[in-house]
Design an enzyme around this catalytic site. Sequence first.
Site, PDB file in Angstrom:
ATOM      1  N   LYS A 124      42.607  52.457  42.912  1.00  0.00           N
ATOM      2  CA  LYS A 124      42.017  52.629  44.237  1.00  0.00           C
ATOM      3  C   LYS A 124      42.638  53.864  44.869  1.00  0.00           C
ATOM      4  CE  LYS A 124      40.975  50.042  48.399  1.00  0.00           C
ATOM      5  NZ  LYS A 124      41.282  51.097  49.336  1.00  0.00           N
TER       6      LYS A 124
ATOM      7  N   LYS B 133      35.593  45.608  39.297  1.00  0.00           N
ATOM      8  CA  LYS B 133      34.146  45.575  39.506  1.00  0.00           C
ATOM      9  C   LYS B 133      33.440  44.959  38.303  1.00  0.00           C
ATOM     10  CE  LYS B 133      35.393  50.073  40.775  1.00  0.00           C
ATOM     11  NZ  LYS B 133      35.207  51.521  40.859  1.00  0.00           N
TER      12      LYS B 133
END
Length: 692
Positions: free
Chosen positions: A119, A292
Amino acid sequence: MSDMQKDQQIKEQIESLRKALHEHNYRYYVLADPVISDYEFDMKMRELEELERIYPAYSDPNSPTQRVGGAVTRQFPTFKHLRPMLSLSNAYSEQELLDFDRRIRKVLDDEFHYTADLKFDGVAISLHYEQGRLVRGVTRGDGVQGDEITTNLRTIPSVPLMLQGDDYPDSFEVRGEVVMPVSGFVRLNQQRQESGEAPFANPRNAAAGTLKLQDSKTVAQRPLDLYIYQILGDTLPGNTLSQNLQLASKWGFQVLPHRAYARSIQGVLAFIDEWADKRHSLPFQTDGVVVKVDEIEAHSELGNTAKAPRWAIAYKFQAEQAVTMLRDVEFQVGRTGAITPVAMLEPVELAGTTVKRASLHNADIIAALDLHIGDGVFVEKGGDIIPKITGVDISQQTLFREKVIFPSVCPACESTLIRQEGEAQHYCTNELCPPRVKGAIQHFISRRAMDIRSLGEGKVEMLYDAGIIRNVADLFALTPDQLLGLEKMVVSSESGAARKISLREKSVKNILAGIEKSKSVPFERVVYALGIRHVGETVAKLLAKHFQSMEVLIKATHEELVAIPEVGDRIAESVTGWFQEPENIKILDDLKAAGLQFAIEKGQHQKVSDALSELTFVVSGVFEGVSRDELKHFIEQHGGKVVSGVTGQLNYLVAGENMGPSKREKADRLGVPIITVNDLYDMTEQGRGGDD
Ligand code: IVH
């Protein structure tokens, strides 16, 4: 050739140069695998700039020449996102990830994969491409609409302006994060502090603050980088997030290669484990891992909550924290007079380093923490590079503790402190406050200013403490007698042992030679060396170029200053204020009398490096893509000397096509090496300054 044919030919030449430069840019910044030298790149760029100047009809906002910025935007237009930019739900533990996995398996019947990547702790943006060209760049804003900041985004080298290859969709959107690498952030903050500007708290704030700037030229000078993590569009080539990303990296986008691809959440957990520590070795900051579902078809099945997709979650790394004891708080006075409280800590290990000091920023933070000497405190290295104190461990509080109180007068000179409205920092008001004066002299001699390295910080301190220097002009009146035998006690911070150092003949000689040499430092650096608040290197250069001499600069009015596009009210006020001080004018008079450069030298060469210093060259023949004069200039920029005749003393003969045979013969006879232009470039080995 008809005019039309000629026009067509020029257009093609411009387009082919642009295509080549886009590709070289991509190879340099994204692939880190350049195939031409920096010099060749610069020459191609110059050729394109020249053509665009002569033929403005062919100008293009996506030309590689536009990366340097220039456009000033008064207000960024708002743009409604084509698809909302959602945020992400967070997970802070393994259990929360297992819950996420369970929720997904309840909905999806078919086999699926997880993809997980780091991230980025930066600024989310959306880029729109039509027919392979960047048409728009938008900030996240409130997720529904954001600011259109295309001019600023174009300056970022890793934002592709024209795509590579031909298999990209006609129209699509790219989402990614603009980050500031830690090294660039540290450098930027150093520069800001040197010019008296408030440093940014962390790289994310620095990136966000930069993208909001109205002057794209300043944006171009800041070290920003783009990493993308998602492609969106009606017709995408791949069926999964990771396939599309992989294709996008071939179109010219920067994609971080580190990712997990797994059938089960266990594979993701292993990836998180691996990166919990390893993340500190990345050039930028990351605060977590985004997990994800890779198959795009599954996304609509899972759907979104009001705020975030159900097919993704952000696992946040724990901020690295330690508990230690507050020994003391020092209030330091900087060159600009700003008072900075610094916590002195019982040394403690944190994220791979030993922390002994932590920033306390300002009076409000001390008051909010209700700090007492001897307190157990929590130290964190979160988004900030400099460790900070985030709380007090009340379980460890002792009775009768000494409360930390922000001083009401300057800790160095006892003058009154002021705090301007809207500012968090207190400032000492005394221009002659010793740490301020020492700081100003230290700035003056620093490498990028007058570069009197033989002096150094410690010696400035000695000279000031001995009462020999009181301002920068005093340096030029120093005599060997004043310097010889000068003494100072130094206490080692490690062992606490004290020893005496004194200046000996050799170092005295060095110091005086360094001071003498500084008299040839160019005018723009003299302007920077003065240490005027808000006048960093870039502004100093602008002022020097615009006003040409100190004489004219001293008289510059507020109006004349703000007429320079990059100069605003704040800088102008600081400059006029500085030149209004009689003390400063006296110092300038002394500096002028000492022989410093007080005007731009005619035909001044910008020195690029010393790679060729003390070498002589003869340049002969014709060269592809570069004129002889340009080559001579190049040699001089790198400190070399160009002469006309081949002699036994000559170091190199740079040979092009059709060089006269007599020169070659003579060089051969005298044993002078004959080199190509590429050999010459190799000798300079100078980086194009990718992140500078
Ligand atoms: S995927 C929301 N991957 O973090 C749609 N996002 O705090 C899925 N972010 O809004 C986004 N790094 O802007 C994804 N590797 C990464 C990311 C990332 C940073 C941003 C993203 C999101 C925000 C949430």
